[in-house]
Design a protein around this motif. Structure first.
Motif, PDB file in Angstrom:
ATOM      1  N   LEU A 165     -48.403 -53.673   9.678  1.00 52.86           N
ATOM      2  CA  LEU A 165     -47.029 -52.790   9.911  1.00 52.86           C
ATOM      3  C   LEU A 165     -47.134 -52.243  11.238  1.00 52.86           C
ATOM      4  O   LEU A 165     -46.395 -52.579  12.137  1.00 52.86           O
ATOM      5  CB  LEU A 165     -46.898 -51.780   9.007  1.00 52.86           C
ATOM      6  CG  LEU A 165     -45.501 -50.876   9.386  1.00 52.86           C
ATOM      7  CD1 LEU A 165     -44.194 -51.505   9.675  1.00 52.86           C
ATOM      8  CD2 LEU A 165     -45.289 -49.685   8.149  1.00 52.86           C
ATOM      9  N   ALA A 166     -48.447 -51.921  11.742  1.00 59.06           N
ATOM     10  CA  ALA A 166     -48.605 -51.257  13.103  1.00 59.06           C
ATOM     11  C   ALA A 166     -48.458 -52.359  14.142  1.00 59.06           C
ATOM     12  O   ALA A 166     -47.818 -52.134  15.115  1.00 59.06           O
ATOM     13  CB  ALA A 166     -49.993 -50.508  13.171  1.00 59.06           C
ATOM     14  N   LEU A 188     -38.634 -42.450   8.365  1.00 62.99           N
ATOM     15  CA  LEU A 188     -38.987 -43.212   7.312  1.00 62.99           C
ATOM     16  C   LEU A 188     -38.108 -43.007   6.016  1.00 62.99           C
ATOM     17  O   LEU A 188     -37.932 -41.436   5.655  1.00 62.99           O
ATOM     18  CB  LEU A 188     -40.426 -42.499   6.990  1.00 62.99           C
ATOM     19  CG  LEU A 188     -41.769 -43.392   7.572  1.00 62.99           C
ATOM     20  CD1 LEU A 188     -41.447 -43.648   9.087  1.00 62.99           C
ATOM     21  CD2 LEU A 188     -42.927 -42.540   7.081  1.00 62.99           C
ATOM     22  N   VAL A 189     -37.449 -43.721   5.737  1.00 67.66           N
ATOM     23  CA  VAL A 189     -36.441 -43.539   4.594  1.00 67.66           C
ATOM     24  C   VAL A 189     -36.847 -44.343   3.459  1.00 67.66           C
ATOM     25  O   VAL A 189     -36.375 -45.817   3.294  1.00 67.66           O
ATOM     26  CB  VAL A 189     -34.988 -44.344   5.158  1.00 67.66           C
ATOM     27  CG1 VAL A 189     -33.774 -43.891   4.179  1.00 67.66           C
ATOM     28  CG2 VAL A 189     -34.586 -43.570   6.502  1.00 67.66           C
ATOM     29  N   VAL A 195     -47.651 -47.070   2.918  1.00 63.90           N
ATOM     30  CA  VAL A 195     -47.862 -48.201   3.955  1.00 63.90           C
ATOM     31  C   VAL A 195     -47.122 -47.747   5.248  1.00 63.90           C
ATOM     32  O   VAL A 195     -47.718 -47.706   6.487  1.00 63.90           O
ATOM     33  CB  VAL A 195     -47.504 -49.557   3.444  1.00 63.90           C
ATOM     34  CG1 VAL A 195     -47.630 -50.501   4.499  1.00 63.90           C
ATOM     35  CG2 VAL A 195     -48.407 -49.734   2.410  1.00 63.90           C
ATOM     36  N   ALA A 196     -45.947 -47.202   5.414  1.00 60.53           N
ATOM     37  CA  ALA A 196     -45.219 -47.071   6.359  1.00 60.53           C
ATOM     38  C   ALA A 196     -45.813 -45.990   7.110  1.00 60.53           C
ATOM     39  O   ALA A 196     -45.931 -45.770   8.478  1.00 60.53           O
ATOM     40  CB  ALA A 196     -43.810 -46.563   6.074  1.00 60.53           C
ATOM     41  N   ILE A 232     -44.749 -41.697  15.813  1.00 59.76           N
ATOM     42  CA  ILE A 232     -44.704 -40.321  15.154  1.00 59.76           C
ATOM     43  C   ILE A 232     -43.610 -40.714  14.006  1.00 59.76           C
ATOM     44  O   ILE A 232     -42.378 -40.727  14.038  1.00 59.76           O
ATOM     45  CB  ILE A 232     -44.179 -39.258  15.953  1.00 59.76           C
ATOM     46  CG1 ILE A 232     -45.086 -39.232  16.965  1.00 59.76           C
ATOM     47  CG2 ILE A 232     -44.068 -38.013  15.099  1.00 59.76           C
ATOM     48  CD1 ILE A 232     -44.827 -38.116  18.243  1.00 59.76           C
ATOM     49  N   PRO A 233     -44.152 -40.732  12.785  1.00 63.32           N
ATOM     50  CA  PRO A 233     -43.149 -40.687  11.306  1.00 63.32           C
ATOM     51  C   PRO A 233     -42.492 -39.568  11.277  1.00 63.32           C
ATOM     52  O   PRO A 233     -43.088 -38.438  11.538  1.00 63.32           O
ATOM     53  CB  PRO A 233     -44.195 -41.150  10.641  1.00 63.32           C
ATOM     54  CG  PRO A 233     -45.453 -40.493  10.539  1.00 63.32           C
ATOM     55  CD  PRO A 233     -45.593 -40.521  12.154  1.00 63.32           C
TER      56      PRO A 233
END
Length: 1598
Positions: A403-404, A427-428, A439-440, A450-451
């Motif tokens: 993902l990154a 993040l939804v 994971v997100a 930055i999440p």
């Protein structure tokens, strides 16, 4: 527990299950209370006999040390709830899924509430139940009431006051607490009928005999009437006495002096109301016998309630020169004050340095991913509670890296990089999918973006949705990560794109499922730097006001926090943890996602949906996985306890730590105790329960460390609620009913420093026995509100100061938002949160505590799933507490009202604070937070906007508004009037007087000399200019249906005079009633009477469709004027003699009736000429707005002077045309319609106002068609045009309507000019060419029909702004436009020629200075001669018509108008070149309300009321025995009716400093309005007291 004498816990398992089933049915509304009791009795019958003798419950033991270690089967509970040890057993037998939110439950609390209610029961509490029309109470159908699955109806908000409810079984829990509590259940059941009956007689007495104790509302249907009480009887008499009607009791003394007018029957000139035959309570029948007054019992009851002494005394106030209210705070000497020494900061143990701690959290993940790839990291459950998938550390690492890589390299086209390190990403993810979230989150950390985790938006209308938009905006988020399933579920627009949510920035949505991710190339490795101060992630937090802000947590804070938690909780590698909390934020994120990865812990995530279906699932997971740690909230403990069915096989022995995330809540103690009670048998050790305290800003503030087995548990604090409200800690010893039991939340976190500072003002250190806000200094905490530097400073950079104001050091602390204190042994106790803090009159109350008290008041029948919101609104300089609860679909009106009145009493007793408003709304209608709690700030917003739509409401302003100013005491006038005058002159103030120009000799002096009488003028015109048309009458189509030339009018008058002279019994000087519709017949009949020497009395004909309401007025005027004969048309004559008329009045006693339609063409032998001009020409009868019928005598000399004055002012002569759209029955309307044309010779176009109702454009169309320069109308006509034609100006323009010709449009009225109406009329029709200067007003009164009239000459009328507060003190203070509390007043027109006015103090009768408020007195040749009364009370006439000033100019005779006003010299010049004096009318003295020693004009209060809500149309106010009653017409749907009650109460309190006693919501058109467009408030009042209004809703404010 002893339920009807049965120990439920001793019953066989299957019986307990049957009972639980029944409870569930009752709570879900599937069975009625009666059915429930029947079935329950049947089930319990076999067991009743054996268990009659039960030991009394153990006594309350304040210092019980907690569960003993002895292996007793039922360990004694700890001190929070010893009294209820026997209740605990029953709880096990209950399934979850019911109505109530049990976690608020504290048995001590319940007991306290019952005791409090029992105490109130003795104080005969009888609150009147609101009256409600059935249709108003439209509950939502039952199927809407089960919450949709999306809202998992439980609350996981950090904001604990969002009291949503886990579904609990109803558990007859209140009975349990009753039987075991100090109050006997019989006491409470009597109370449960709300009103306490007199103690000596338990059964309700028949209402008829006893007036004094008010009947219980429940004992009487809403509209029934008992005998009026003595008080009401007394009031019925006051208005009637042999000397003519005196004013009603609360009209100021002025009215009584003006008495001797006949009181009108309640059915005066009333628009659109059929009143039946009953006349009002406050009137005489024709023969003068008082009618019994049926004052509504409800009001009587309300008065009795309010007569009781209020507990809180009013504070002392004084008035300063600005008449502002200034409180003098009287410090109560008994207020508890902190006495301890200043607190010393508390230090946590040092944060140990462990060699293998990773340099960054990502490094830990990398390490486990590489070395322990097969080790399980996360197990997610499906909806049934079975494991769905397990994510290993290897999988978590590889997916996060993928993902990154994708985020940094594969989002845009080949070359461009959309995301850069440091960008913010939303993040939804739904609660059911922790794996995707993990994971997100870690993918973002690895990509160094930055999440910002947020909730999944469900619809455009989500509660708080726009605030989340604010968060995304302030964090600069442009990208959202989500899962494929979640994306499919998001609301879309028809094109398939995702809906743009309200207030959100535009987002790009990225799906993060594995199949969409790109595997990185071999050489790509994520960059993992050592933790630094850059932001790692942002956690959202909602403030008290509802704004959502992002707390930024730096990489080093994230790491340090994980280390501190690891040390405090003693986490070991490879442990298993069960997490029931929300993994997106707070404890769920810190322990369940971050610290767990750092320590390679296996997390089992239990989503809400599972908890709803199977509340025991988390306990089972602990048992199956032998989990060492569980993360829960009180509510989860409670659910599990309720659902537990003695499953022998579950064991909690593996737990070493049961972390209670909301351990700082007031009800956590009893949840923990109860849970321990049930599960100790399952291996749960008492020392593993670890409450903790957290906040988004300071993160973990304190946590109880797991105890040593066998060591004594920490003590509880039992605090006095009163002490808490003053912010001090006092151990409660004497009054256990108002005590709060709190448990500690352990010690400060490792490596942290903590102080307690004052929550408001500078951060001053508290004393040791003082409650304040906890502030923390630690590397492990948030560092700012992202993107909001201003707010950040006050929260994240606080430097505490000592008593002298000096800072205690350099290091900054973070405000945690938690209120608490440091107890013995440096244990931290939390008693509330800043956002749940309600500051009322300087005392602090905690919203959660109030919720707990409300829930302890038997809500099973009333409150839906325990959903209660508590917040405060600021009204009148203080916060006022509002409680809103959802009402069960099957709750009865009685039960609900009952519950509300008991909550009032309980909160008053336990918290010593008054509630301002208590509202019940239909189930499932309050805005929800993402996890199903109540969204408090949105609820408050809806309440303030009037959009909550309650189905029941109770306002208690009388008890809780204690900061009212002192009533004004009128000072005796000690200073003589002469000295006041001298004082004014010395101060350079002129005496307030004004005059029109001279009524000098004018050009047609021959005419005047020849014809002092109008009859002569008409004869002269008939000879000299016979064919000149004087009158044109138009019908609804605008067609001239009738005209009259000078000679035609003269001949018709002659015919009528001849008919009158022929009749025997009609002598010269007798009164003749003219009963005609508006038209030329009326004018002819008037001159016919004068020709015959009779005195005409014009009367409005009765309304054929509404005889019962309108005919009695006609009858009354005929009786009062002693008319010898009635002149009328054939149609009206038939009506007067019809059967329908006979139903309302006695038709046999009419005087002679002459029908003038087909009279023979005869001439009278002579035309009568009065011997002198002082003889009476006609009588003018009119009904005042206060319901007084008054007739005044107008002499011939007054008629000529008035006509001449109007001719001068309006420049009228033969070639002019004017249009009149007025009622021609009294006052200036009659003069313009019947007299002016004959005198001046101009042509009058007559438009009957009634015709406008069928053809709105008639009047304006006529002005345009005839190119009229001058027109006269009434406010009703203007309002009709404004409301009806306002939107059609384009259409009118297209039809060629042009108003540019209109030079003056004068509104004829006897009231303060309605500025808003004239202004909007001018504005609306400006497009049709109407000049903004054209509209003006006139002013007349009974003693002088025309004082002011804006003619063609004279300057434009001016507008001033006066301070409303000074008007209440009878003073005028001019302020700037737009000043607060300013009232615009428009000049009432230029004073007519020959008229002088002076402003006089009504008490001393001395003249006042310029710009002073006083009564307007008038002197002019056209003053009326006197009242025409039956009794001929000369003294009264002298008082009103021939009064002299007490000094100054004692010679001139003045007439008193009865209106308050003032004169102000303006900068403008009048025609003579002098400065113009403007007269401003403020209002009628008769109408003013005297309340609290101040004088209020109803129109001012009504203006405020009409502004309060868009659904309020017309409104009217009146008083009844010091109660202010507001009647508002509802234009919207009936479900808005109850929304108006708090808004009306607020606005009147805020703007007028008055408490409304009764709010009545009625249908449009109910408020009676007379022909002049004035409200008939006294009739309204009489109809209200006689219960004839058929209101939609009547709220009695307590």
């Amino acid at each position: 527990m002893a339920e009807h004498g049965v120990d439920v816990s001793a019953l066989p398992q299957e019986v307990r299950e049957q009972l639980a089933e029944l409870d569930l049915e009752l709570s879900e509304g599937d069975i009625t209370q009666k059915g429930y009791e029947k079935k329950r009795a049947k089930v319990l019958a076999p067991y009743l006999v054996q268990t009659q003798t039960l030991a009394p419950p153990p006594a309350y033991d304040a210092q019980s040390p907690g569960p003993s270690s002895a292996p007793a089967p039922e360990p004694g509970p700890s001190n929070s709830s010893s009294s209820s040890s026997c209740h605990r057993r029953t709880r096990r037998s209950h399934r979850s899924g019911g109505t109530r939110d049990e976690r608020y439950r504290s048995d001590i609390h319940t007991e306290a509430v019952q005791a409090a209610l029992a105490k109130h029961k003795e104080e005969k509490m009888a609150l009147p139940m609101p009256t409600k029309r059935r249709s108003t109470y439209v509950q939502s159908p039952i199927d809407n009431c089960t919450p949709p699955d999306s809202s998992s109806s439980s609350d996981d908000e950090a904001v604990s006051s969002e009291s949503a409810g886990p579904q609990q079984s109803s558990d007859t829990w209140i009975n349990s607490s009753l039987h075991g509590s100090s109050t006997s259940s019989s006491a409470s059941s009597t109370l449960s009928h709300g009103e306490s009956r007199p103690t000596q007689a338990p059964q309700p007495q028949p209402q008829s005999q006893q007036a004094p104790p008010p009947p219980a509302p429940s004992a009487q249907p809403p509209h029934s009437h008992s005998q009026p009480s003595a008080l009401a009887e007394a009031f019925a008499q006051t208005r009637i006495d042999p000397g003519g009607g005196v004013g009603p009791p609360d009209v100021p003394s002025q009215a009584q002096a003006r008495g001797s007018r006949v009181d009108l029957p309640a059915n005066a000139v009333v628009r659109g109301m059929s009143r039946g035959q009953s006349r009002s309570s406050m009137m005489e029948t024709a023969d003068g016998v008082p009618v019994s007054s049926r004052v509504s019992t409800k009001i009587q009851q309300l008065l009795n309630t309010l007569k009781r002494p209020k507990r809180p005394p009013l504070s002392e106030f004084f008035m300063d020169d600005q008449e502002e209210i200034v409180e003098v705070p009287q410090v109560d000497p008994n207020t508890p004050r902190p006495e301890g020494r200043q607190i010393i900061p508390v230090k946590g143990e040092p944060l140990g340095v462990v060699s293998n701690w990773p340099p960054a959290l990502q490094a830990a993940l990398a390490r486990w991913g590489a070395t322990q790839g097969k080790s399980p990291a996360l197990t997610a459950l499906d909806i049934t509670g079975k494991p769905l998938y397990t994510l290993t550390y290897g999988k978590l690492w590889s997916r996060s890296v993928k993902l990154a890589y994708t985020l940094l390299n594969k989002l845009g086209t080949k070359n461009e990089q959309i995301l850069k390190p440091g960008d913010r990403v939303a993040l939804v993810y739904p609660n059911s999918d922790p794996g995707m979230f993990w994971v997100a989150f870690y993918g973002c950390l690895l990509a160094e973006v930055i999440p910002v985790p947020i909730e999944v938006p469900l619809s455009r209308k989500d509660a708080g949705s726009s605030q989340v938009g604010f968060l995304l905006g302030s964090c600069g988020v442009g990208l959202a990560l989500t899962s494929e399933i979640c994306l499919k579920g998001l609301p879309k627009i028809p094109t398939g794109e995702i809906l743009q949510f309200k207030g959100w920035p535009r987002l790009k949505w990225v799906v993060t499922d594995s199949k969409y991710l790109t595997k990185p190339s071999k050489d790509w490795q994520p960059h993992i730097p050592t933790a630094n101060t850059d932001t790692a992630y942002i956690e959202y937090k909602a403030s008290k006001e509802g704004t959502v802000m992002g707390v930024a947590v730096s990489k080093v804070a994230l790491l340090t926090h994980c280390q501190a938690l690891t040390q405090a909780c003693n986490y070991c590698e490879g442990e298993t943890l069960v997490n029931v909390l929300d993994f997106k934020k707070d404890m769920g994120l810190w322990h369940g996602v971050l610290t767990s990865v750092m320590n390679r812990i296996h997390t089992i995530s239990v989503p809400y949906a599972v908890m709803k279906a199977c509340p025991l699932s988390w306990v089972q997971r602990v048992h199956i996985h032998k989990a060492r740690v569980a993360l829960v909230k009180c509510r989860d403990l409670h659910w599990a306890m309720m659902a537990n069915r003695d499953q022998r096989e579950t064991s909690l022995a593996s737990l070493r730590m049961l972390i209670v995330a909301d351990g700082a809540n007031p009800w956590s103690v009893s949840s923990c105790d109860a849970f321990l009670n049930v599960f100790q048998a399952h291996g749960l050790k008492p020392e593993v329960i670890c409450p903790c305290a957290t906040s988004p800003e300071a993160m973990t503030v304190a946590i109880r460390r797991p105890g040593v087995p066998g060591a004594p548990l920490p003590a509880r604090a039992i605090l006095s609620m009163t002490g808490l409200s003053h912010g001090v800690i006092r151990v409660n010893t004497e009054d256990k009913n108002s005590a709060l039991t709190v448990q500690d939340v352990g010690h400060v976190m490792p490596g942290a420093l903590m102080c307690i500072v004052k929550p408001d003002g500078p951060p001053m250190l508290c004393k040791t026995d003082e409650i304040g806000e906890i502030v923390v200094n630690s590397r492990a905490g948030g560092n700012m509100y992202y993107g909001l530097p201003g707010v950040t400073k006050n929260t994240f950079e606080v430097i505490p100061v000592n008593a002298s104001g000096a800072p205690i050091g350099e290091i900054p602390f973070v405000r945690s938002g938690l209120l608490g204190f440091v107890g013995p042994g440096s244990l931290i106790f939390v008693v509330g949160k800043n956002e749940g803090l309600l500051m009322v009159s300087g005392r602090r109350h905690n919203a959660d505590d109030l919720v707990a008290t409300a829930l302890a008041v038997e809500p099973v029948k009333t409150v839906y799933r325990g959903r209660i919101a508590v917040f405060s609104v600021t009204v009148f300089y203080d916060e006022r507490i509002v409680i809103v609860a959802e009402q069960r679909p099957d709750a009865s009106e009685e039960d609900s009202f009952q519950w509300m009145s008991r909550v009032l009493q309980a909160i008053d007793s336990i918290h010593q604070v008054g509630l301002y408003c208590l509202a019940l709304v239909p189930a499932n209608t309050l805005p929800k937070t993402p996890l199903g709690g109540i969204h408090i700030s949105d609820t408050k917003q809806l309440f303030l906007e009037g959009a909550l739509h309650p189905c029941n409401i109770l306002m208690c302003p009388h008890t809780c508004v204690t900061n009212m100013p002192k009533p004004r005491q009128k000072q005796p006038v000690g200073v003589g009037p002469a000295s006041i005058m001298v004082g004014n002159l010395v101060a350079g103030k002129r005496i307030a007087q004004a005059a029109g120009r001279d009524l000098g000799l004018i050009e047609d002096q021959d005419l005047i000399r020849k014809h002092q009488f109008l009859t002569e003028a008409l004869q002269w015109r008939a000879q000299t200019d016979p064919d000149h048309t004087l009158y044109v009458l138009l019908n609804a189509k605008g067609v001239a249906v009738c005209t009259a030339t000078c000679v035609q009018l003269h001949k018709r008058a002659e015919k009528i005079a001849a008919a009158l002279m022929e009749r025997s019994g009609i002598n010269i000087g007798e009164n003749v009633v003219l009963l005609y519709p508006p038209g030329i017949d009326l004018i002819a009949a008037f001159y016919g009477c004068l020709y015959a020497g009779c005195i005409p009395v014009t009367v409005r004909p009765p309304h054929p469709q509404n005889l019962s309401a309108t005919l009695p007025t006609v009858r009354m005027i005929i009786d009062v004027s002693k008319a010898a004969c009635i002149l009328t048309t054939q149609v009206l004559m038939k009506i007067l003699r019809s059967k329908e008329a006979a139903a309302s009045v006695n038709i046999k006693t009419w005087p002679i009736i002459i029908d003038t339609d087909d009279l023979p063409r005869k001439r009278p032998p002579t035309i009568y000429k009065p011997p002198n001009a002082e003889m009476i020409a006609y009588l003018d009868f009119s009904v005042s707005t206060t319901g007084m019928l008054t007739g005044v005598k107008i002499s011939h000399v007054a008629v000529s002077a008035l006509c001449r004055s109007i001719k001068l002012q309006c420049e009228l002569y033969s070639s002019r045309q004017i249009a009149i759209c007025l009622d021609p029955y009294c006052g200036l309307g009659f003069v313009l319609w019947c007299l002016a044309s004959v005198y001046s010779g101009h042509q009058s176009i007559l438009i009957p106002p009634l015709e406008l109702e069928s053809s709105l454009t008639l009047w304006l169309g006529t002005l345009s068609q005839y190119r009229i320069r001058d027109t006269f109308c009434s406010y009703s006509v203007m309002e009709l045009c404004t409301k009806g034609l306002g939107g059609q100006t384009e259409l009118l323009k297209a039809r060629g309507v042009n108003l540019a010709c209109v030079r003056s449009c004068v509104v004829i009225a006897e009231e303060r000019p309605r500025l808003a109406l004239t202004h909007s009329f001018s504005k609306l029709f400006k497009d049709l060419g109407l000049s903004m200067r054209a509209v003006s007003t006139a002013f007349g009164s009974r003693v002088n029909l025309a004082i002011c009239l804006q003619g063609t000459t004279g300057p434009d009328s001016s507008t001033v702004y006066v301070d409303m507060k000074s008007l209440r003190h009878d003073r005028v203070r001019l302020v700037e436009r737009g000043a607060p509390q300013s009232l615009p007043l428009m000049e009432s027109g230029t004073i007519l020629p020959g008229v002088r006015v002076i402003i006089v103090n009504p008490e001393t009768r001395g003249p006042l200075g310029d710009s002073h408020l006083g009564e307007i007195w008038v002197n002019s040749p056209h003053n009326a001669t006197g009242y025409y009364t039956i009794y001929g009370e000369e003294n009264l006439q002298a008082d009103h018509f021939n009064t002299k000033l007490s000094f100054g100019d004692p010679q001139t005779l003045w007439a008193r108008t009865g209106y308050l006003g003032f004169v102000k010299r303006t900068e403008l010049t009048d025609s003579s070149g002098d400065r113009h004096d403007a007269l401003f009318v403020v209002g009628s003295l008769d109408e003013t309300l005297e309340l609290r020693g101040l004088r209020y004009h109803p129109i001012d209060i009504e203006t405020s009321v009409s502004r309060a809500h868009r659904s309020i149309g017309e409104s009217a106010v009146f008083t009844w025995t010091n109660l202010l009653v507001v009647v508002a017409e509802l234009c919207g749907s009936e479900q808005d009716a109850l929304d108006l009650v708090p808004l009306v109460t607020n606005v009147v309190l805020e703007e007028h400093h008055l408490i409304v006693g009764v709010v009545v919501i009625v249908d449009p058109g109910v408020i009676p309005i007379n022909s002049r467009g004035e409200k008939q408030r006294m009739h309204l009042r009489d109809s209200f007291l006689a219960d004839q209004l058929d209101p939609i809703y009547v709220a009695y404010n307590m």
